[in-house]
Design an enzyme around this catalytic site. Structure first.
Site, PDB file in Angstrom:
ATOM      1  CE  LYS A  56      -4.014  -2.410   0.200  1.00 13.64           C
ATOM      2  NZ  LYS A  56      -4.302  -2.739  -1.100  1.00 13.64           N
ATOM      3  CG  ASP A  57       0.510   4.725  -2.359  1.00 12.66           C
ATOM      4  OD1 ASP A  57       1.449   4.509  -2.889  1.00 12.66           O
ATOM      5  OD2 ASP A  57      -0.647   5.114  -3.091  1.00 12.66           O
ATOM      6  CE  LYS A  58       7.681   6.576   4.205  1.00 19.06           C
ATOM      7  NZ  LYS A  58       9.008   6.625   3.599  1.00 19.06           N
TER       8      LYS A  58
END
Ligand SMILES: *[C@@H]1O[C@H](CO)[C@@H](O)[C@H](O)[C@H]1NC(C)=O
Ligand SMILES: *[C@@H]1O[C@H](CO)[C@@H](O)[C@H](O)[C@H]1NC(C)=O
Length: 387
Positions: free
Chosen positions: A25-27
């Site tokens: 997942k995106d940070k």
């Protein structure tokens, strides 16, 4: 996400590899991730709920599961995004609302070019992940480690330690300078201290990382080449499907199945417009892929030669890397797209442009994307703007 898994592993008394999940997942977002952890009862998980809230994490839908998750066992992702402080980029008088609605309808109907997003390459850093991947593919072990340890132009303990390493190759001294929380770099340096900064020593050092991380760098290189290839393909042939293009006849191209059947478009099929541009795929480099047989195929050969990979088998036995490659659709569409324009109070107080009453225009947009498509890339198409 790796940090979150690290925290959970410590709290539960298991190791990070006891966790399985279907994707990264995106940070920089609030993200929801399905995970399976072994050797832990649902009750244990429920008990740590309060504690991990301090780390800004929550656990939901806790239950027993029969199976692990595998990377790629993911249908897609749902995104809810708010873009604030909207303005025309150029000083034109076109109505901002109309421009926005037009841009959204455009992406909804025509889709977007399915580029890998900048997050994959560590954009903004001095050394991009794809450069490390290329060095690994060329079995340049010392070079790849040095790239990994290249400092940014920042004067902080971590970057001072890295700078010292590049100047001295003194792994032990670097360890004494590097903060404890840099777990990955420390593991690498421990290994370099033990085995030396040689080709063999650096192979050992790469084994201080999980296999998935070594593969990640190679994939970053393949992704970079794919991005360049799709730009070349569209600049050369536009949205026509031409002889020698590869098309995928399945409705769902799944990048996790390298054996996807592809078909080379014939001259007759080109003339009869048999296929649509959304069926065209380009290969993601690996040992089992087929190349297009037109100018794009030639482009791949030229690019591999440019990067010194003309004889590369996409296997690096010393690092247990075997990369089959796969195919990726060049165009994608967002699904279930909905949006709303809103007037909001200008938080920064820096209102420019048409709104002088202290409000700015915001766009709230929601959509679903198939697995391994990037919301940043879809938005870039809407906004005609890099992030
Ligand atoms: C934008 O347009 C306004 C009004 O026409 C003008 O006063 C302003 O100087 C322009 N700004 C730029 C950056 O061109
Ligand atoms: C669209 O939304 C529905 C309802 O949330 C969902 O079941 C469906 O999977 C979505 N479609 C896609 C292609 O993601």
């Amino acid at each position: 996400m790796f940090e979150a898994v690290g925290v959970l592993a410590i709290k539960l008394g298991v190791i990070p590899s006891d966790f399985s999940y279907a994707g990264l997942k995106d940070k920089k977002a609030i993200t929801y991730q399905s995970m399976v952890v072994r050797k832990v009862t649902p009750e244990r998980l429920k008990n740590i709920g309060k504690e991990i809230e301090k780390k800004r994490m929550n656990l939901f839908n806790i239950r027993s599961a029969d199976d692990f998750l595998r990377l790629g066992q993911l249908k897609g992702n749902h995104f809810d995004i708010v873009i604030r402080n909207l303005r025309n980029q150029k000083n034109d008088s076109a109505n901002l609302r109309e421009r926005i609605l037009e841009a959204i309808e455009n992406v909804k109907n025509k889709g977007f070019v399915n580029y890998y997003g900048p997050q994959r390459f560590g954009m903004g850093r001095k050394v991009h992940t794809d450069q490390i991947g290329l060095a690994l593919l060329k079995s340049e072990m010392v070079k790849s480690v040095k790239l990994f340890l290249t400092p940014e132009d920042l004067d902080d303990p971590v970057n001072r330690a890295k700078k010292y390493f590049l100047q001295t190759e003194d792994a032990r001294g670097t360890l004494s300078l590097l903060p404890e929380f840099r777990v990955r770099e420390r593991a690498l340096l421990e290994s370099l201290h033990r085995f030396g900064v040689t080709e063999d020593g650096c192979v050992q050092a790469w084994f201080s990382f999980p296999h998935s991380m070594r593969v990640f760098y190679v994939h970053a290189y393949s992704s970079r080449v794919w991005n360049e290839a799709v730009s070349y393909r569209l600049a050369t042939y536009g949205s026509r499907v031409v002889e020698g293009d590869l098309v995928c006849l399945d409705e769902d191209v799944d990048e996790n199945f390298p054996n996807t059947k592809v078909h080379l478009v014939t001259k007759e099929e080109e003339a009869a417009n048999t296929y649509a541009i959304r069926q065209v795929v380009l290969p993601v480099l690996g040992y089992s892929i087929q190349y297009p047989e037109n100018r794009v195929g030639q482009w791949f050969q030229d690019t591999l030669r440019r990067d010194g990979l003309q004889t590369c088998r996409f296997r690096v036995p010393a690092l247990k890397l075997n990369v089959p490659g796969c195919y990726r659709q060049i165009l994608k569409h967002p699904h279930n797209l909905s949006y709303q324009l809103m007037e909001e109070q200008d938080i920064d107080g820096k209102t420019e442009g048409p709104h002088t009453d202290g409000t700015t225009l915001s766009l709230s947009i929601s959509f679903d994307l198939d697995a391994s498509c990037y919301a940043t890339v879809c938005l870039r198409e809407v906004m005609k703007h890099d992030f």
